[in-house]
Design an enzyme around this catalytic site. Structure first.
Site, PDB file in Angstrom:
ATOM      1  N   GLU A  84       0.856  -1.134   0.023  1.00  0.00           N
ATOM      2  CA  GLU A  84       0.201   0.124   0.022  1.00  0.00           C
ATOM      3  C   GLU A  84       0.944   1.298   0.172  1.00  0.00           C
ATOM      4  OE1 GLU A  84      -3.260   0.666  -0.536  1.00  0.00           O
ATOM      5  OE2 GLU A  84      -4.105  -1.476  -0.271  1.00  0.00           O
TER       6      GLU A  84
ATOM      7  N   GLU B 163       2.273   1.469  -3.604  1.00  0.00           N
ATOM      8  CA  GLU B 163       1.128   1.969  -4.387  1.00  0.00           C
ATOM      9  C   GLU B 163       0.768   3.489  -4.302  1.00  0.00           C
ATOM     10  OE1 GLU B 163      -1.244  -2.236  -4.863  1.00  0.00           O
ATOM     11  OE2 GLU B 163      -2.416  -0.552  -4.226  1.00  0.00           O
ATOM     12  N   GLU B 164       0.487   3.889  -3.119  1.00  0.00           N
ATOM     13  CA  GLU B 164      -0.026   5.253  -2.771  1.00  0.00           C
ATOM     14  C   GLU B 164       1.008   6.252  -2.954  1.00  0.00           C
ATOM     15  OE1 GLU B 164      -2.466   5.487   0.711  1.00  0.00           O
ATOM     16  OE2 GLU B 164      -3.932   4.201  -0.081  1.00  0.00           O
TER      17      GLU B 164
END
Lengths: 283, 283
Positions: free
Chosen positions: A171, A174-175
């Site tokens: 995460e 990805e972010e």
């Protein structure tokens, strides 16, 4: 809707089932006994709902005679035309995934002891701090904090089959584009009646950053930056809300070297599974 | 099966839908917008599959024009005859509970960002020790350890909506009749591909006993007793298996006052939920 014609087909199918007995059931419903006195069936080829209903009726008669417990029926999405017949035969839904529906029918008169459906969704929040005591924070395009100008940790769902540590690393990448490695679970919270009424477990994971140049995920993230940790903690939103404040305080303690969370280790279980055990190594 | 008649009905229904426009859809499918640019529909009354198919087609045309994202459709078990029509219209299964099926259709061409189904089952194991350094152990009638003469902690599933601590207290009471209170989560393990392919979280909870007379749950438990902790730890089964040995070692450390796990506190979230936060209080 052609009920007379249906009845003729039904009666023809029923006699096929009766004549061929167990073989038709075996070939088309592929019943297998489970470890708990039950039976698992899975439809393997397309058939007309009327034929299926006849087959299922015959199978259920057989299982009742054999005093079976739970009868499971797995129907692929492509066999959605057979769902109604199974429900009419007394099946209820147990769980579903995008490509199949699992139904179950409990036969005994004693209380049902079938295992429940998955009960929890699992998520992570990532506490990532660099050597300048700045934390990696984001603002999301959607969700409850949208437009409130609140900086928060990167968060996300742990997928089925995904390790908590891997989900946190994924995460963050990805972010924000930041590479990081898992250090510890600092804390976790359990809550109820989240999405679809399911319970929810949320793990606060500490990660160590391995890169520092932020690259935004344009589709979901409005903004991301390294923010001095005291500016993060002192946000009115964080100070005002008990849960957010407590988590921020834990992160501060961790920064000061005064907190130990749970680190993870791969272990083999007695049934030869490779699991991850989270425990406090420092004490 | 009466396809000509069906087509007449379909065309009649379609024109009803077209004429009445939004009203028919509003009345029968009760669409509500969600926070993520999607729509949630729930069938509220019985209808013929053909009429439902026509209605759904009209609704989907409308949602596509409005550039909606995910379209949710909740069908109670009693409306199982409508499942097939929804699948034919492009819906897939999302999740199911005994009394309903949730379907969903993702309209945009960009990748689907719908929230996943519940991914984890959650269980507890209870470490309960009395003042004589004896631990509460059981042998189960069913399950993988059956007949192996291995003494284990009481264990069980955390129900949807149930607190981890409450589940541990409940299972100890059910299996052994012992009253106990929750102290800490000592450790937890995550594993994958358990029941139905779901992931599994298992929390080792320390409990303090409040009563000491054992009363067996006859249906599931073969035997239960207070066992000197070293006899528990030194069982060949525990010593042989990495995960069991590590957990036993954590319990020993805890007994010696050399381990701190995560205790729990009730906290209010920013969305006014009362959650439970587990964290290390002692550091």
């Amino acid at each position: 809707m052609g009920s007379e014609a249906d009845e003729v087909v039904l009666s023809a199918e029923l006699s096929v089932v009766e004549e061929n007995g167990a073989e038709a059931i075996m070939a088309l419903l592929r019943p297998k006994e489970d470890m708990f006195g039950g039976v698992v069936m899975e439809v393997g080829e397309a058939m007309e709902p009327v034929a299926f209903a006849a087959l299922l009726k015959a199978a259920m008669r057989r299982f009742r005679q054999q005093e079976k417990n739970g009868i499971w029926l797995k129907l692929a999405l492509t066999f959605s035309s057979l769902v109604d017949a199974a429900v009419k035969e007394g099946f209820k839904y147990h769980h579903a995934e995008p490509d199949y529906l699992m139904l179950v029918c409990w036969l005994p008169s004693r209380p049902c002891t079938l295992p429940a459906n998955a009960s929890h969704r699992v998520g992570i929040g990532a506490f990532v701090m660099n050597n300048q005591r700045e934390v990696l924070v984001v603002q999301e395009k959607l969700g409850p904090l949208r437009g409130l100008n609140v900086w928060k940790f990167p968060t996300g769902a742990v997928d089925e089959g995904e390790d908590i540590a891997s989900a946190a690393v994924r995460e963050v990448k990805e972010e924000t584009g930041i590479n990081a490695e898992f250090v510890e679970v600092l804390a976790f919270r359990q809550g109820h009646k989240y999405f679809f009424g399911k319970s929810d477990l949320f793990f606060i994971c500490m990660l160590k950053p391995l890169s520092f140049d932020i690259k935004l995920q344009e589709s979901e993230i409005e903004a991301a930056k390294w923010l001095p940790i005291m500016e993060f903690v002192n946000q009115p939103f964080v100070q005002k809300h008990e849960q957010d404040k407590l988590i921020a305080d834990i992160c501060l303690k961790k920064m000061e070297g005064q907190y130990s969370g749970l680190s993870s280790i791969r272990v083999k279980s007695s049934t030869d599974r490779i699991n991850t055990l989270f425990f406090n190594e420092r004490t």
